[in-house]
Design an enzyme around this catalytic site. Structure first.
Site, PDB file in Angstrom:
ATOM      1  N   GLU A 210      -4.337  -9.772   2.220  1.00  0.00           N
ATOM      2  CA  GLU A 210      -3.491  -9.814   3.407  1.00  0.00           C
ATOM      3  C   GLU A 210      -3.646 -11.103   4.202  1.00  0.00           C
ATOM      4  O   GLU A 210      -2.688 -11.561   4.839  1.00  0.00           O
ATOM      5  CB  GLU A 210      -3.768  -8.609   4.304  1.00  0.00           C
TER       6      GLU A 210
ATOM      7  N   GLY B 143       0.847  -1.185   0.000  1.00  0.00           N
ATOM      8  CA  GLY B 143       0.000   0.000   0.000  1.00  0.00           C
ATOM      9  C   GLY B 143       0.879   1.230   0.000  1.00  0.00           C
ATOM     10  O   GLY B 143       2.111   1.149   0.088  1.00  0.00           O
ATOM     11  N   SER B 144       0.245   2.399  -0.055  1.00  0.00           N
ATOM     12  CA  SER B 144       1.021   3.633  -0.193  1.00  0.00           C
ATOM     13  C   SER B 144       1.942   3.887   0.993  1.00  0.00           C
ATOM     14  O   SER B 144       3.062   4.386   0.825  1.00  0.00           O
ATOM     15  CB  SER B 144       0.067   4.817  -0.372  1.00  0.00           C
TER      16      SER B 144
ATOM     17  N   GLY C 197      -8.453 -22.725  14.006  1.00  0.00           N
ATOM     18  CA  GLY C 197      -9.654 -22.940  13.212  1.00  0.00           C
ATOM     19  C   GLY C 197     -10.009 -21.769  12.326  1.00  0.00           C
ATOM     20  O   GLY C 197     -11.068 -21.770  11.698  1.00  0.00           O
TER      21      GLY C 197
ATOM     22  N   HIS D 155      -0.519  -3.223   5.286  1.00  0.00           N
ATOM     23  CA  HIS D 155      -0.890  -1.838   5.020  1.00  0.00           C
ATOM     24  C   HIS D 155      -1.765  -1.281   6.135  1.00  0.00           C
ATOM     25  O   HIS D 155      -2.964  -1.562   6.197  1.00  0.00           O
ATOM     26  CB  HIS D 155      -1.626  -1.756   3.684  1.00  0.00           C
TER      27      HIS D 155
ATOM     28  N   GLU E 169       3.632   1.896   2.651  1.00  0.00           N
ATOM     29  CA  GLU E 169       4.763   0.976   2.680  1.00  0.00           C
ATOM     30  C   GLU E 169       5.777   1.234   1.562  1.00  0.00           C
ATOM     31  O   GLU E 169       6.847   0.624   1.542  1.00  0.00           O
ATOM     32  CB  GLU E 169       4.278  -0.476   2.566  1.00  0.00           C
TER      33      GLU E 169
ATOM     34  N   HIS F 150     -13.077 -28.110  21.957  1.00  0.00           N
ATOM     35  CA  HIS F 150     -13.866 -27.471  20.900  1.00  0.00           C
ATOM     36  C   HIS F 150     -15.347 -27.786  21.100  1.00  0.00           C
ATOM     37  O   HIS F 150     -16.154 -26.911  21.311  1.00  0.00           O
ATOM     38  CB  HIS F 150     -13.374 -27.946  19.523  1.00  0.00           C
TER      39      HIS F 150
END
Length: 546
Positions: A62, A40-41, A422, A85, A43, A301
């Site tokens: 991402e 992104g900008s 999970g 980002h 970075e 779980h």
């Protein structure tokens, strides 16, 4: 006479390093030269300053970026570097961070921030509380209070990620920090190291060995930390087998296993424990001493109310994670390095002189079949028929998780991987990351059709990198695991559990990955055999009966 202000004899002045230059040296010193990202900008200044020795691995989302980094770190055992980002990109990656957090996967997440002086204004793409955003899912989260502290912060992050218990860390850096002058003392960061000697004291080893020797029916419950230790030192994997044999102990894999910590072909292996309170109690009943190596006690779980243990069952836990030790509802916990502890105990316990048969007490039933088409367990039988020394498995088929370690021969460290929390979207990107880290291996990813949609863009990176990855979409036309939960809960008709009309073969081909669709065992066997012989990624859309 020479004028005192004449500079002709002075040393040539040097240009001070920038924060970016000093930071790149720190990353290089820690081996963090493979960067997984979706730029992104904020970075761009950081990415533009990386040297030619840095390898930027592009992911299209991402969550996929974090997943690929997890797969890479699982194989190498070292931290992976992730570039995200600001708040938006970090938020997109947090679903995958849950798996890295609970899987103790080392990872340095470096997020771009807006220009420092504008953050408080909450300008576009600023993250007003950057360090707070991922805090529950990382060991360490920080945005340096001054640009000059960025290199030291990155040094701390790399060391924190690796220190037991390993895990992801998060650093947010304003984009204008990179051009600021660095400190001369940043050179000292390149020589830093942290050694944690977490072995068991001799007296404690002897005490544990005596307890195990006195047990009439001991058991081992093994977990992911044991497998991770075995990747670093394969002798640990063998030591666990020796410990089981000398004690004549049944060996169970702890509930919800994210790795394969014990050879499933070993005579003492008795399977995976179902992740419910009653299921754990029933499986451990009859054992008077249960030693848990490298696992929480326990990650349940299913909701199965009842007492945790039968009277007379004592549990001893050895873990590298102090929080795992403190949050357990029962048992005696010891915080120590799992690998050395296992090796020490294996050499000290008395040998009872009894050995079990080829499969111990287990008798595997044939794979389930159906006149309507192929079943999931038939897929596992085909995979097992083609096991070889180069294959490692990534599993994200929750309908088959208990069958997987029963029906596929897992007999070496680092051979089996499953999402630790999970969080869906694990399978495809983790498999690609593993392939990048170990190009000589063949990574086979079995992924449910529901979860495949979360990380499908990982196929782009696989195609671009030409990874040796076989993607098997176990396609039952819906969220099969949720349908099973609904049945057990008596929930009746639940909307949103059926999927249909998704052509994964066509999607894969659109990303540049060769693909086919199979509907019978014979078709799948032929397609899988061809995929194992391919030089790049292949996807099989394996249609099974629900």
């Amino acid at each position: 006479m020479t004028n005192s202000t004449d500079s002709t004899n002075d040393p040539t002045p040097t240009t001070p390093k920038t924060v970016l230059e000093a930071s790149v040296e720190v990353l290089r010193a820690h081996g963090l030269t493979t960067v997984f990202g979706n730029p992104g900008s904020n970075e761009l200044p950081f990415l533009a300053g990386l040297g030619a020795d840095f390898d930027f691995v592009l992911g299209l989302h991402e969550q996929v970026v974090v997943g690929m980094a997890e797969g890479y770190a699982r194989v190498t055992g070292r931290p992976a570097l992730v570039n995200l980002h600001a708040a938006s990109g970090s938020g997109n990656g947090m679903g995958a961070l849950t798996n890295a957090h609970y899987g103790h996967v080392p990872m340095v997440v470096l997020a771009g921030q807006q220009v420092r002086r504008t953050v408080g204004q909450e300008t576009m793409l600023a993250s007003a509380d950057a360090a707070l955003l991922p805090a529950p899912l990382v060991k360490y989260s920080h945005e340096p209070l001054a640009a000059a502290d960025v290199p030291r912060t990155l040094s701390q992050a790399a060391l924190e990620a690796s220190a037991p218990p390993a895990g992801p860390v998060y650093v947010s850096v304003p984009l204008d920090d990179w051009g600021e002058p660095a400190l001369d003392d940043d050179a000292l960061l390149l020589e830093r190291s942290v050694t944690i000697a977490g072995g068991l004291p001799e007296a404690l080893v002897r005490d544990l060995a005596s307890t195990l020797d006195a047990a009439s029916s001991p058991a081992l419950v093994v977990g992911p930390q044991l497998d991770a230790a075995s990747v670093d030192d394969p002798a640990v994997f063998e030591a666990a087998a020796v410990l089981a044999e000398r004690l004549d102990a049944s060996v169970y894999v702890a509930p919800s296993p994210s790795r394969g910590p014990f050879a499933t072909t070993h005579p003492n292996f008795e399977g995976v424990i179902v992740p419910g309170i009653s299921s754990v109690r029933e499986r451990l009943s009859g054992h008077d001493v249960v030693l848990v190596l490298g696992a929480p006690v326990f990650r349940y779980h299913r909701w199965e109310p009842g007492d945790y243990l039968e009277p007379g069952t004592d549990v001893i836990q050895i873990t590298q994670d102090a929080r795992e030790a403190t949050r357990a509802p029962f048992g005696r916990a010891i915080v120590a390095s799992v690998g050395p502890a296992t090796t020490a105990l294996a050499s000290l316990v008395a040998d009872r002189g009894r050995r079990r048969g080829d499969r111990g007490s287990r008798e595997l039933s044939p794979a389930r079949t159906s006149p309507d088409g192929m079943t999931g367990t038939e897929i596992l039988e085909v995979l097992n028929a083609h096991v070889n020394d180069s294959v490692a498995y990534v599993n994200e088929t929750t309908t088959l998780d208990l069958d997987y370690l029963e029906r596929i021969a897992i007999d070496r460290p680092g051979m089996y991987h499953f999402p630790a929390s999970g969080g869906l979207g694990f399978g495809l990107p983790v498999a690609v990351g593993m392939s990048i880290a170990a190009p000589e291996r063949t990574i086979v990813a079995t992924v449910g059709d529901g979860s495949a949609n979360y990380g499908i863009s990982a196929l782009y990176t696989a195609a671009q990198r030409g990874t040796r990855t076989v993607f098997v979409i176990v396609n039952n036309g819906g969220y099969g695991a949720l349908a099973g939960f609904a049945e057990r809960m008596g929930a009746g008709h639940v909307p949103g559990l059926q999927l249909g009309g998704i052509d994964f073969a066509a999607i894969a081909q659109g990303y540049g990955v060769p693909a086919s669709t199979t509907r019978t065992r014979e078709e799948f066997t032929a397609a899988y055999r061809n995929a194992l012989g391919a030089s790049g990624p292949v996807l099989i859309d394996a249609r099974i009966v629900p």
